[in-house]
Write a protein that holds these residues in place. Sequence first.
Motif, PDB file in Angstrom:
ATOM      1  N   THR A 156      21.598  21.348 -28.017  1.00  0.00           N
ATOM      2  CA  THR A 156      20.248  21.339 -28.097  1.00  0.00           C
ATOM      3  C   THR A 156      19.780  20.027 -28.893  1.00  0.00           C
ATOM      4  OG1 THR A 156      20.440  23.809 -28.464  1.00  0.00           O
ATOM      5  CG2 THR A 156      18.288  23.002 -28.962  1.00  0.00           C
ATOM      6  N   GLU A 157      20.614  19.579 -29.876  1.00  0.00           N
ATOM      7  CA  GLU A 157      19.890  18.637 -30.559  1.00  0.00           C
ATOM      8  C   GLU A 157      19.859  17.344 -29.736  1.00  0.00           C
ATOM      9  OE1 GLU A 157      18.884  18.598 -33.742  1.00  0.00           O
ATOM     10  OE2 GLU A 157      19.229  20.754 -33.792  1.00  0.00           O
ATOM     11  N   ILE A 203      10.653  23.194 -25.691  1.00  0.00           N
ATOM     12  CA  ILE A 203      12.177  22.632 -25.503  1.00  0.00           C
ATOM     13  C   ILE A 203      12.900  23.871 -25.281  1.00  0.00           C
ATOM     14  CG2 ILE A 203      14.036  22.056 -27.277  1.00  0.00           C
ATOM     15  CD1 ILE A 203      11.917  20.386 -28.959  1.00  0.00           C
ATOM     16  N   ASN A 204      12.684  24.952 -25.782  1.00  0.00           N
ATOM     17  CA  ASN A 204      13.352  26.103 -25.615  1.00  0.00           C
ATOM     18  C   ASN A 204      13.358  26.680 -24.073  1.00  0.00           C
ATOM     19  OD1 ASN A 204      15.150  28.567 -26.452  1.00  0.00           O
ATOM     20  ND2 ASN A 204      13.443  29.698 -25.685  1.00  0.00           N
ATOM     21  N   GLU A 205      11.935  26.598 -23.593  1.00  0.00           N
ATOM     22  CA  GLU A 205      11.723  26.940 -22.104  1.00  0.00           C
ATOM     23  C   GLU A 205      12.563  26.022 -21.241  1.00  0.00           C
ATOM     24  OE1 GLU A 205       7.857  27.357 -19.076  1.00  0.00           O
ATOM     25  OE2 GLU A 205       7.717  27.206 -21.281  1.00  0.00           O
ATOM     26  N   ILE A 206      12.259  24.627 -21.289  1.00  0.00           N
ATOM     27  CA  ILE A 206      12.888  23.638 -20.455  1.00  0.00           C
ATOM     28  C   ILE A 206      14.645  23.725 -20.620  1.00  0.00           C
ATOM     29  CG2 ILE A 206      13.021  21.460 -19.958  1.00  0.00           C
ATOM     30  CD1 ILE A 206      10.387  21.054 -21.002  1.00  0.00           C
ATOM     31  N   TYR A 207      14.876  23.790 -21.857  1.00  0.00           N
ATOM     32  CA  TYR A 207      16.412  23.674 -22.022  1.00  0.00           C
ATOM     33  C   TYR A 207      17.010  24.824 -21.262  1.00  0.00           C
ATOM     34  CZ  TYR A 207      20.883  23.439 -24.658  1.00  0.00           C
ATOM     35  OH  TYR A 207      22.259  23.089 -24.888  1.00  0.00           O
ATOM     36  N   THR A 208      16.451  26.155 -21.630  1.00  0.00           N
ATOM     37  CA  THR A 208      17.223  27.406 -20.826  1.00  0.00           C
ATOM     38  C   THR A 208      17.028  27.116 -19.238  1.00  0.00           C
ATOM     39  OG1 THR A 208      15.041  28.278 -21.347  1.00  0.00           O
ATOM     40  CG2 THR A 208      16.828  28.678 -22.913  1.00  0.00           C
TER      41      THR A 208
END
Length: 290
Positions: free
Chosen positions: A194-195, A223-228
């Motif tokens: 994530t970092e 960030i959370n939406e795209i990362y997942t």
Amino acid sequence: MEVYNVHQALKILQEYYITDSIQMVTRWIREGKIKAERSANRKEGWRIHHDDLFEFIEEHRPGLPEVMGVYEWYVENSFSMLASDHREKHNKLDSEEVKVDSTHSEELIKQLMEEKNQLENQLINMQDELNLVYEQITELTVKIQKLEEENAFLMGLYEQMDEMYQELIKKNQQESSNETPKTMERKLEKVMSTEDFKKIFKEVINKYEGGTVNFMQQENELINEIYTLFFNEDGELKNEVIYDEEEYRCPLTKKKYKNLRSMLKNAIRTKLEQTLNPVDGTVLANDSSR
């Protein structure tokens, strides 16, 4: 110059402890190690000159012919020297007209016999020493022959190993030249924390100065939406994002990429554009970094 046939040469070679095999003698002749010539009468076989034979003996037993010559001369001449010495003493006695009685004659004979025995003992001792030298020479010859055989074996083994090694090199070169392009290419990246994703997100968002305030408020959510969309909870890339062994397939842009970071940057741009333009849903498809 004395000339020998094969059997006579064999007898001399036996005396010098070289060989007792007539086959070995003929083999050395054929190989040219012993110089010889065919006689006019083929039944007589080979003719070997004295000097040529003893040149061969000297090569195999260096110095031994000279020692044997001295020994044979000493044996042949020792008794003649003793008899000559006796005759000189006898002549001296005659010339001086000395009358020797029977007792004096017996003493003289006894003295001569003692000298004779001493000479015989010396000859025996010399013969023992020569026999010891012959034994040592024979042992050394056997050791040298074994070492030569071992050396020949090792040389043959080395040549075989070298041939095998060269064949392996050629085989590896052929396999390398026939290797498919896919096996030569790097593997796809399939893990990202994530970092690391946040760093990529920062690089992209810094270029959108006009919407910075809105983006900063929604940063963690974006960030959370795209990362997942791309990664599982353990940071591994989802299977549906991997198109094949060489390419990715972006779930946002539906395009194929060969570089993970390029795909993520373009996905972030796309999401930011969708956020800035929610009505028309304009997509920024900057694929220059593919």
